[in-house]
Design a protein around this motif. Structure first.
Motif, short mmCIF file in Angstrom:
data_model
loop_
_atom_site.label_atom_id
_atom_site.label_comp_id
_atom_site.label_asym_id
_atom_site.label_seq_id
_atom_site.Cartn_x
_atom_site.Cartn_y
_atom_site.Cartn_z
N VAL A 100 0.83 -1.21 0.00
CA VAL A 100 0.00 0.00 0.00
C VAL A 100 0.87 1.26 0.00
O VAL A 100 0.66 2.17 -0.81
CB VAL A 100 -0.97 0.00 1.20
CG1 VAL A 100 -1.66 1.34 1.36
CG2 VAL A 100 -1.99 -1.13 1.07
N LEU A 101 1.84 1.30 0.90
CA LEU A 101 2.69 2.49 0.98
C LEU A 101 3.54 2.68 -0.27
O LEU A 101 3.73 3.81 -0.75
CB LEU A 101 3.56 2.43 2.23
CG LEU A 101 2.80 2.52 3.56
CD1 LEU A 101 3.74 2.31 4.73
CD2 LEU A 101 2.08 3.85 3.67
N THR A 102 4.06 1.58 -0.82
CA THR A 102 4.85 1.67 -2.04
C THR A 102 3.99 2.15 -3.20
O THR A 102 4.44 2.93 -4.05
CB THR A 102 5.51 0.32 -2.37
OG1 THR A 102 6.34 -0.06 -1.27
CG2 THR A 102 6.37 0.40 -3.62
N SER A 103 2.74 1.72 -3.24
CA SER A 103 1.82 2.19 -4.28
C SER A 103 1.57 3.68 -4.16
O SER A 103 1.54 4.41 -5.16
CB SER A 103 0.49 1.43 -4.20
OG SER A 103 0.70 0.07 -4.43
N ILE A 104 1.41 4.15 -2.93
CA ILE A 104 1.21 5.59 -2.70
C ILE A 104 2.45 6.36 -3.14
O ILE A 104 2.34 7.41 -3.80
CB ILE A 104 0.86 5.86 -1.22
CG1 ILE A 104 -0.53 5.30 -0.91
CG2 ILE A 104 0.93 7.35 -0.91
CD1 ILE A 104 -0.87 5.26 0.57
N VAL A 105 3.63 5.85 -2.79
CA VAL A 105 4.88 6.51 -3.22
C VAL A 105 4.97 6.55 -4.74
O VAL A 105 5.35 7.58 -5.32
CB VAL A 105 6.11 5.79 -2.62
CG1 VAL A 105 7.40 6.22 -3.29
CG2 VAL A 105 6.18 6.02 -1.12
N SER A 106 4.60 5.46 -5.40
CA SER A 106 4.70 5.44 -6.87
C SER A 106 3.75 6.46 -7.50
O SER A 106 4.08 7.06 -8.52
CB SER A 106 4.42 4.04 -7.41
OG SER A 106 3.05 3.71 -7.32
N ILE A 107 2.60 6.69 -6.87
CA ILE A 107 1.65 7.68 -7.40
C ILE A 107 2.14 9.10 -7.12
O ILE A 107 2.16 9.94 -8.01
CB ILE A 107 0.25 7.46 -6.78
CG1 ILE A 107 -0.34 6.14 -7.27
CG2 ILE A 107 -0.67 8.62 -7.10
CD1 ILE A 107 -1.57 5.69 -6.50
N VAL A 108 2.55 9.35 -5.87
CA VAL A 108 2.90 10.71 -5.46
C VAL A 108 4.26 11.15 -6.00
O VAL A 108 4.39 12.24 -6.56
CB VAL A 108 2.86 10.82 -3.92
CG1 VAL A 108 3.38 12.17 -3.44
CG2 VAL A 108 1.45 10.59 -3.39
N ILE A 109 5.26 10.31 -5.86
CA ILE A 109 6.63 10.72 -6.23
C ILE A 109 6.93 10.47 -7.70
O ILE A 109 7.49 11.32 -8.38
CB ILE A 109 7.66 10.01 -5.33
CG1 ILE A 109 7.51 10.51 -3.89
CG2 ILE A 109 9.08 10.26 -5.83
CD1 ILE A 109 8.42 9.87 -2.89
N PHE A 110 6.56 9.28 -8.18
CA PHE A 110 6.93 8.91 -9.55
C PHE A 110 5.83 9.17 -10.57
O PHE A 110 5.99 8.89 -11.75
CB PHE A 110 7.38 7.45 -9.60
CG PHE A 110 8.56 7.17 -8.72
CD1 PHE A 110 9.78 7.79 -8.95
CD2 PHE A 110 8.46 6.31 -7.64
CE1 PHE A 110 10.87 7.55 -8.14
CE2 PHE A 110 9.55 6.06 -6.82
CZ PHE A 110 10.75 6.68 -7.07
N LYS A 111 4.68 9.69 -10.11
CA LYS A 111 3.55 10.04 -10.98
C LYS A 111 3.08 8.87 -11.83
O LYS A 111 2.69 9.02 -12.98
CB LYS A 111 3.90 11.23 -11.88
CG LYS A 111 4.46 12.44 -11.16
CD LYS A 111 3.45 13.02 -10.20
CE LYS A 111 4.03 14.28 -9.56
NZ LYS A 111 3.54 14.53 -8.24
#
Length: 112
Positions: free
Chosen positions: A73-84
């Motif tokens: 879940v957290l890695t998915s959020i990072v991929s959305i927020v940081i890596f767009k």
């Protein structure tokens, strides 16, 4: 503080280290950039070290399910927020199913 509380603290820190380490895995550009690669390695080692302390109290299956599920879940959020990067509907449904499984395990299982 109870041993269970301490175990969950270690587990939370292990998850955070793993997620940040995975972020640096992307930044390492297939291990071609030294500093992000070293940071990633240190964070992964520290994550597993903290996980070993968690396993003194929590069962392996419970600890790993939480570590894996929350990490996803957290890695998915990072991929959305940081890596767009975008997640489509099936990906979101799959993540929701993983979260549901972790919640069911923690609420209804006597293993915890």
């Amino acid at each position: 503080m109870s041993p269970t509380t301490i175990a969950y603290f270690y587990l939370g820190m292990a998850i955070i280290c793993e997620v940040i380490g995975t972020t640096f895995l992307v930044k390492s550009q297939q291990f071609t950039r030294l500093v992000p690669t070293l940071i990633m390695g240190v964070l992964y080692v520290f994550s597993f070290y903290l996980l070993t302390h968690t396993l003194k109290t929590l069962p392996l299956g419970v600890a790993y399910a939480l570590w894996g599920g929350l990490g996803i879940v957290l890695t998915s959020i990072v991929s959305i927020v940081i890596f767009k990067q975008n997640l489509d509907t099936p990906a979101l449904i799959g993540i929701a199913m993983i979260v549901s499984g972790v919640v069911v395990m923690n609420i209804f299982s006597n293993s915890v």
